[in-house]
Enzyme design. Structure first.
Site, PDB file in Angstrom:
ATOM      1  N   GLU A 106      46.004   9.515  -6.946  1.00 48.90           N
ATOM      2  CA  GLU A 106      44.567   9.447  -7.198  1.00 48.90           C
ATOM      3  C   GLU A 106      43.904  10.783  -6.920  1.00 48.90           C
ATOM      4  O   GLU A 106      44.391  11.593  -6.135  1.00 48.90           O
ATOM      5  CB  GLU A 106      43.935   8.358  -6.329  1.00 48.90           C
ATOM      6  N   CYS A 119      39.134  16.422  -4.830  1.00 50.19           N
ATOM      7  CA  CYS A 119      40.175  16.096  -3.856  1.00 50.19           C
ATOM      8  C   CYS A 119      41.395  15.652  -4.647  1.00 50.19           C
ATOM      9  O   CYS A 119      41.303  14.717  -5.446  1.00 50.19           O
ATOM     10  CB  CYS A 119      39.652  14.980  -2.953  1.00 50.19           C
ATOM     11  N   GLY A 181      49.486  12.351   0.137  1.00 49.72           N
ATOM     12  CA  GLY A 181      50.601  13.248   0.404  1.00 49.72           C
ATOM     13  C   GLY A 181      50.338  14.281   1.474  1.00 49.72           C
ATOM     14  O   GLY A 181      49.201  14.524   1.872  1.00 49.72           O
ATOM     15  N   SER A 215      45.498  21.064   3.334  1.00 51.27           N
ATOM     16  CA  SER A 215      45.566  20.358   4.613  1.00 51.27           C
ATOM     17  C   SER A 215      47.019  20.114   5.003  1.00 51.27           C
ATOM     18  O   SER A 215      47.918  20.125   4.166  1.00 51.27           O
ATOM     19  CB  SER A 215      44.817  19.028   4.517  1.00 51.27           C
ATOM     20  N   LEU A 239      44.443  16.885  12.970  1.00 50.92           N
ATOM     21  CA  LEU A 239      44.901  16.790  14.360  1.00 50.92           C
ATOM     22  C   LEU A 239      44.811  15.349  14.870  1.00 50.92           C
ATOM     23  O   LEU A 239      45.776  14.799  15.354  1.00 50.92           O
ATOM     24  CB  LEU A 239      44.074  17.740  15.236  1.00 50.92           C
ATOM     25  N   HIS A 240      43.645  14.775  14.786  1.00 50.14           N
ATOM     26  CA  HIS A 240      43.385  13.359  15.117  1.00 50.14           C
ATOM     27  C   HIS A 240      43.565  12.992  16.596  1.00 50.14           C
ATOM     28  O   HIS A 240      43.176  11.897  16.997  1.00 50.14           O
ATOM     29  CB  HIS A 240      44.215  12.391  14.262  1.00 50.14           C
TER      30      HIS A 240
END
Ligand code: SF4
Length: 368
Positions: A106, A119, A181, A215, A239-240
């Site tokens: 997508e 994106c 991905g 990214s 990072l999260h």
């Protein structure tokens, strides 16, 4: 008695060759192999990258007898639109594409007053297995080719040029590799796509490298390789979590490269490219949104060439992971800012159209 024979066509292993997979020199060689003058490659490339057309009828500068063959050989259709959903008055448009082998990916086009961001996906599925992500749950189907990645951008550019997006004819100004991905796990094809995106016509689309963001969850050797490419694209590190204990569970590749190693690679990238690194942090309720984690993150990033993007998590249907409370989000921002770290809360365009990565494909039962 007659035996019934069923002929099964051999399954192609790879997408067809496309001019967007090739450098200009390779395109000229390919055209020459087809018995045409090498400069035809330039003409063909301009049709694709400047006029966004693959229609032989419109290629009036090419000999009529050659057009169909050149288009068939060097501009095969790679993406088929399966579903398109728009919101924000048509300014956000998400497309689900089927690739030649049935794999689904997508892309999202987002029009803002001052820019158009696309994106794009770099893999069908993803092998990184982040537990809060719909794409991660489905696993990796395969890497996309350079041309399959580029074609998503060209499709968006074509829609904008044809005035199909509200706001008048326009151009794509920004590309973020934040669809399906892990871009750096498909390194060669992604770098090829970045080159096609930034090279001026006829070689490519001529979009400024400064408008391109790649990214990664933190594949350290690939970050160093990217730094050496001489492409001043922005690096975004997903990072999260600021601590290894939590990140090992949220981003499983952290068991291979720890937070400190990933951030060191990010600072090396910033030093080489002089580009501010973006730290992506999905705020997940009661998981990673505590003030002490904001403080820890602030201490890690203080004084660096960095910007934090906080992303309110878009919950996957049936998932326990959900977005932080607004008051916790505000407190997280304040704590980070108290360390002098630049932070924004990312706008959640496309939320009402299954905006999180992988959700549109996950909701489509017709795969294959
Ligand atoms: S969050 Fe990104 S890296 Fe992780 S599984 Fe999803 S698509 Fe892959």
């Amino acid at each position: 008695m007659s035996a019934q024979l069923t002929f099964v066509a051999p399954r192609r292993a790879k997408p067809s060759r496309h001019l967007a997979d090739l450098s200009m020199a390779e395109r000229r060689a390919a055209v020459a192999e087809l018995g045409e003058k090498p400069f035809r490659a330039d003409q063909l490339s301009r049709h694709y990258f400047e006029r966004f057309t693959t229609d032989p009828e419109q290629m009036t500068d090419l000999p009529a007898a050659s057009r169909d063959r050149l288009v068939t050989q060097l501009m095969p259709g790679l993406l088929t639109s399966v579903r398109e959903i728009t919101c924000d008055g048509g300014m956000t448009r998400k497309t689900l594409w089927r690739l030649f082998d049935g794999a689904l990916v997508e892309s999202v086009l987002m029009r803002y007053p001052d820019r158009v961001t696309m994106c794009v996906s770099s893999q069908a599925g993803c092998g990184m297995n982040c537990p809060f992500c719909a794409t991660g749950q489905a696993g990796l189907t395969r890497n996309m080719s350079t041309a399959e990645i580029v074609e998503q951008v060209v499709a968006g550019a074509r829609a904008l040029a044809a005035d199909e997006v509200p706001g008048g004819p326009g151009r794509v100004s920004n590309i973020v590799f934040m669809g399906m991905g892990e871009p750096l796990a498909n390194y060669k094809a992604v770098i090829g796509a970045v080159r096609r995106i930034v090279e001026p016509a006829p070689a490519g689309l001529g979009i400024s490298a400064r408008g391109v963001t790649v990214s990664t969850v933190g594949l350290v050797p690939a970050i160093d390789k990217l730094a050496a490419e001489g492409l001043p694209v922005t690096l975004a590190v997903s990072l999260h979590a600021p601590d290894d204990e939590l990140r090992d569970t949220l981003v499983p590749v952290n068991t291979r490269w720890k937070v400190a190693e990933v951030l060191d690679a990010a600072w090396r990238y910033a030093a080489v490219t002089k580009r501010r690194v973006s730290i992506e942090y999905a705020l997940i309720k009661d998981i990673n949104d505590q003030e002490w984690r904001a403080d820890l993150l602030g201490r890690l990033l203080k004084g660096k060439l960095v910007h934090v993007n906080l992303i309110p998590l878009n919950p996957t249907p049936g998932s326990k992971w959900t977005a932080s409370r607004p008051e916790d989000e505000r407190a997280f921002v304040r704590r980070l800012e108290s360390h002098g770290v630049a932070v924004t809360v990312r706008d959640t365009r496309g939320r009402e159209i299954d905006g999180a990565c992988g959700q549109l494909a996950a909701a489509t039962p017709e795969q294959g």
